[in-house]
Motif scaffolding. Structure first.
Motif, short mmCIF file in Angstrom:
data_model
loop_
_atom_site.label_atom_id
_atom_site.label_comp_id
_atom_site.label_asym_id
_atom_site.label_seq_id
_atom_site.Cartn_x
_atom_site.Cartn_y
_atom_site.Cartn_z
N ASN A 23 0.67 -1.20 0.00
CA ASN A 23 -0.10 0.08 0.09
C ASN A 23 0.89 1.34 0.19
O ASN A 23 1.90 1.32 0.63
CB ASN A 23 -0.88 -0.07 1.21
N THR A 25 0.73 4.83 1.59
CA THR A 25 0.06 5.41 2.67
C THR A 25 0.39 6.72 3.15
O THR A 25 1.68 7.01 2.79
CB THR A 25 0.21 4.51 3.89
N HIS A 26 -0.63 7.69 3.51
CA HIS A 26 -0.11 8.89 3.87
C HIS A 26 -0.88 8.78 5.28
O HIS A 26 -1.92 8.81 5.48
CB HIS A 26 -0.67 10.22 3.03
N ASN A 27 0.10 9.14 6.36
CA ASN A 27 -0.35 9.28 7.69
C ASN A 27 -0.24 10.81 8.32
O ASN A 27 0.95 11.21 8.07
CB ASN A 27 0.27 8.12 8.35
N ALA A 37 4.72 9.58 4.53
CA ALA A 37 4.43 8.64 3.35
C ALA A 37 5.11 7.29 3.41
O ALA A 37 6.30 7.40 3.63
CB ALA A 37 4.74 9.41 2.09
N ASN A 96 -8.50 4.88 -1.00
CA ASN A 96 -9.26 4.94 0.29
C ASN A 96 -8.87 6.12 1.11
O ASN A 96 -7.61 6.12 1.30
CB ASN A 96 -9.01 3.56 1.11
N ASN A 134 -14.93 6.47 6.29
CA ASN A 134 -13.83 5.62 5.51
C ASN A 134 -14.56 5.68 4.02
O ASN A 134 -15.46 4.89 4.03
CB ASN A 134 -13.61 4.43 6.19
N THR A 136 -14.09 5.00 0.19
CA THR A 136 -13.38 4.26 -0.85
C THR A 136 -13.91 4.59 -2.27
O THR A 136 -14.96 4.41 -2.62
CB THR A 136 -13.64 2.72 -0.68
N SER A 175 -5.76 10.72 10.44
CA SER A 175 -5.13 9.52 11.14
C SER A 175 -5.37 9.55 12.51
O SER A 175 -4.97 10.65 13.40
CB SER A 175 -3.69 9.76 10.80
N SER A 180 -3.35 4.39 11.68
CA SER A 180 -4.72 4.82 10.94
C SER A 180 -4.13 5.82 9.73
O SER A 180 -3.90 6.70 10.18
CB SER A 180 -5.52 5.34 11.95
N HIS A 181 -4.23 5.30 8.59
CA HIS A 181 -3.75 6.21 7.58
C HIS A 181 -4.86 7.05 6.88
O HIS A 181 -5.85 6.63 6.71
CB HIS A 181 -3.18 5.25 6.53
N THR A 184 -5.03 5.66 1.94
CA THR A 184 -4.11 4.57 1.37
C THR A 184 -4.67 4.09 -0.05
O THR A 184 -5.96 3.97 -0.44
CB THR A 184 -4.84 3.21 2.27
#
Length: 219
Positions: A23, A25-27, A37, A96, A134, A136, A175, A180-181, A184
């Motif tokens: 994945n 991801t950005h948190n 990232a 997501n 959340n 998508t 986040s 928890s991103h 995603t």
């Protein structure tokens, strides 16, 4: 015979299945302005998340902005953006996000990409104002199942349909923990072309026939 056919079907299935590389991801967990990232080996680099046409609203654990449009359609000059560079062919089925809009913030969201210069809306999703949702965005399979190596793919997410367009019209990605991103993006291997799958199947059948004939040949 049964063993041979099992090998054939297993090989064909392997040629069709596209394994997940990981994945992107950005948190945003941490003080206001925090961004981290992470990305799989199929990706060379990833940008941070930026915004255009709206105003920064520093908030802990999220990237947050204000003054989103209250129009019934997206303003193409107001969006969040992020990008990544592929080093091999990939498939991207969805994006997501953990989104939080204020009580009068945007209720609807569109996503577009650089593959068509941000011309078409790929998906539209909604949220409940004042609550973390959340969301998508499912991307069109035909466009995103075989993205070439060396592609710098950018996504833009547009918020709209706010109750007003003032400073209380806020929306961002959150986040709620280090794991928890806020964003995603699953990255998969490309889906094989039909001709490739057919060729693999034919080769497996040929090999299976050769093995079967060999087993039937007297010593």
């Amino acid at each position: 015979m049964r063993f041979v056919m099992t090998l054939v079907f297993a090989a064909v299935a392997a040629s069709v299945a596209n394994a997940q590389y990981g994945n992107l991801t950005h948190n945003f967990f941490g003080p206001a302005g925090t961004q981290t990232a992470a990305f799989p080996g199929a990706v060379t680099s990833a940008s941070g998340v930026s915004f255009v046409g709206v105003t920064n609203e520093p908030t802990v654990n999220m990237i947050n902005t204000k003054q989103w449009t209250n129009g019934a359609v997206a303003n193409i000059g107001e969006y969040y953006a992020f990008s990544f560079l592929t080093n091999q062919a990939v498939s991207v089925p969805s994006v997501n996000v953990n989104v939080l809009a204020s009580n009068v913030g945007p209720k609807l969201f569109d996503i577009r990409s650089s593959l068509d210069s941000f011309t078409a809306t790929l998906a539209t999703e909604s949220t409940v104002q004042g609550s973390i949702a959340n969301v998508t965005f499912t991307l069109p399979t035909a466009t995103f199942e075989n993205i070439p190596a060396g592609t710098n793919l950018e996504f833009r997410i547009y918020g709209y349909s706010a109750n007003n367009s003032g400073t209380n019209s806020q929306m961002g990605f959150i986040s709620t923990s280090p794991a928890s991103h806020g964003i995603t993006v699953p990255i998969f291997a490309p889906v094989p072309e039909p001709a490739t799958t057919t060729a693999v199947a034919a080769l497996c059948l040929f090999a299976g026939g050769a093995i079967r004939r060999r087993l039937r040949t007297p010593a």
